[in-house]
Design an enzyme around this catalytic site. Structure first.
Site, PDB file in Angstrom:
ATOM      1  CB  SER A  33      -0.883   0.052   1.249  1.00 32.62           C
ATOM      2  OG  SER A  33      -1.744  -1.034   1.295  1.00 32.62           O
ATOM      3  CG  HIS A  64      -2.771  -2.463  -3.239  1.00 32.52           C
ATOM      4  ND1 HIS A  64      -1.710  -3.325  -3.114  1.00 32.52           N
ATOM      5  CD2 HIS A  64      -3.039  -2.028  -2.000  1.00 32.52           C
ATOM      6  CE1 HIS A  64      -1.366  -3.421  -1.848  1.00 32.52           C
ATOM      7  NE2 HIS A  64      -2.160  -2.654  -1.141  1.00 32.52           N
ATOM      8  CG  HIS A  86      -4.434  -7.611   0.192  1.00 30.20           C
ATOM      9  ND1 HIS A  86      -4.512  -6.741  -0.866  1.00 30.20           N
ATOM     10  CD2 HIS A  86      -3.409  -7.195   0.960  1.00 30.20           C
ATOM     11  CE1 HIS A  86      -3.564  -5.819  -0.728  1.00 30.20           C
ATOM     12  NE2 HIS A  86      -2.878  -6.074   0.363  1.00 30.20           N
ATOM     13  CE1 TYR A  88      -8.217  -6.157   1.539  1.00 31.60           C
ATOM     14  CE2 TYR A  88      -6.361  -6.809   2.893  1.00 31.60           C
ATOM     15  CZ  TYR A  88      -6.927  -5.960   1.962  1.00 31.60           C
ATOM     16  OH  TYR A  88      -6.206  -4.914   1.451  1.00 31.60           O
ATOM     17  CD  GLU A  89      -7.709  -7.517  -2.952  1.00 32.01           C
ATOM     18  OE1 GLU A  89      -8.095  -6.884  -3.942  1.00 32.01           O
ATOM     19  OE2 GLU A  89      -6.541  -7.931  -2.816  1.00 32.01           O
ATOM     20  CB  ALA A 116       1.174  -0.447   4.761  1.00 36.22           C
ATOM     21  CG  MET A 214      -4.674  -6.963   7.098  1.00 39.60           C
ATOM     22  SD  MET A 214      -6.080  -5.948   6.607  1.00 39.60           S
ATOM     23  CE  MET A 214      -6.262  -4.891   8.042  1.00 39.60           C
ATOM     24  CB  SER A 215      -0.117  -8.505   2.575  1.00 37.58           C
ATOM     25  OG  SER A 215       0.912  -7.661   3.070  1.00 37.58           O
ATOM     26  CG  ASN A 238      -1.349   2.023  11.692  1.00 34.04           C
ATOM     27  OD1 ASN A 238      -1.157   1.640  10.543  1.00 34.04           O
ATOM     28  ND2 ASN A 238      -1.841   1.234  12.627  1.00 34.04           N
ATOM     29  CG  HIS A 250      -6.947   2.146   3.075  1.00 31.01           C
ATOM     30  ND1 HIS A 250      -5.926   1.215   3.169  1.00 31.01           N
ATOM     31  CD2 HIS A 250      -7.100   2.392   1.750  1.00 31.01           C
ATOM     32  CE1 HIS A 250      -5.494   0.908   1.959  1.00 31.01           C
ATOM     33  NE2 HIS A 250      -6.183   1.605   1.077  1.00 31.01           N
TER      34      HIS A 250
END
Ligand code: HPA
Length: 277
Positions: A33, A64, A86, A88-89, A116, A214-215, A238, A250
């Site tokens: 990201s 992305h 990802h 989650y997609e 990220a 998440m990746s 963050n 995001h």
């Protein structure tokens, strides 16, 4: 009938080879990201939108872009994924890691992963970079589940050194040269798409994680299965939930990622020519 993974990866590899012309990438780089600066440093580039590559899925996340960039970076032929897929997609683990399979068939032996991530360590402030020394696969899935195709790798791959010690040493040396602080840490991969609760972040800390995202984990596992050496960086965008009062969103992740991405690009450009090919 679904086409076997090896055949799908071969179709993708053949398509990429045909588009590549004389290029023969040796190093692949996956940009997370907001981390697209590296792509601008690629010379004589051919860009292939993911939708043209057989069996590549689409990148649905803002920040992305979906294209594969083939060209030269510091005298080395590279393949850069601008945007990744990802879990989650809603895609399967096999789908999100198919590009890594195609890379292995292209003869790529070195992979640089970037992401990220949220910082679980107060000392890793937003905007800083971390080398991933190891990971926790907390995605509740493994990309190697199902029948094993021995043409890719063994049934039970060793995971003792997912992130190459010698690549980490090279990265630390390069960071020193450019005066960049580069701590090492453990990345926890969760499936998302929610950010974590403060209680989950406390749990992750107890489990030994320094960063959460998440990746990366599925790609690293698949790369190791195929004998590809992996180097990975987190850009801490963050503090993870509960470490600060700020809510996580995001847009901020992308913004901070962009700033830190410049430093990361400089570092990667120094490292690429040094990876023993
Ligand atoms: N958690 C999970 N993934 C992330 C975060 C986070 O705090 N920040 C960027 N990606």
């Amino acid at each position: 009938m679904t086409i076997p993974l090896f055949d799908r990866a071969t179709e993708a590899q053949r398509f990429i080879m045909a588009e590549a012309g004389q290029r023969s990438p040796r190093v692949a780089i996956v940009l997370g990201s907001g981390l697209s600066d590296v792509a601008q440093a690629v010379r004589d580039a051919v860009e292939i939108p993911y939708q043209q590559i057989p069996h590549f899925v689409q990148s649905t996340v803002e920040g992305h872009a979906g294209k594969l960039i083939l060209g030269e970076c510091g005298g080395v032929e590279v393949a850069v994924m601008k945007g990744r897929f990802h879990f989650y997609e809603g895609y399967s683990m096999e789908e999100i890691t198919l590009p890594i399979r195609a890379f292995s068939l292209l003869g790529i032996r070195s992979l640089i992963l970037t992401n990220a991530a949220g910082s679980i360590d107060k000392r890793l402030a937003p905007g800083s970079l971390m080398i991933i020394s190891d990971h926790l696969n907390l995605m509740g899935e493994n990309p190697l589940l199902g029948p094993n195709d021995a043409r890719f790798g063994p049934r039970f791959p060793d995971m003792t050194e997912v992130y190459s010690d010698s690549y980490i040493a090279l990265a630390l040396e390069a960071a020193k040269e450019i005066g960049l602080e580069l701590p090492q840490g453990v990345y926890a991969g969760l499936r998302g798409p929610t950010y974590e609760t403060p209680a989950e972040v406390r749990m992750l800390r107890t489990l030994g994680a320094d960063a959460v995202g998440m990746s990366t984990v599925p790609e690293a596992i698949v790369a190791r299965h195929s004998g590809i050496s992996v180097l990975a960086f987190s850009c801490l965008t963050n503090y993870a939930a509960g470490l600060s009062d700020a809510a996580i969103n995001h847009e901020d992740v992308i913004e901070i990622g962009k700033a830190a991405g410049k430093k990361l690009a400089e570092l990667i450009l120094k490292i690429v020519p040094r990876l023993h090919l």
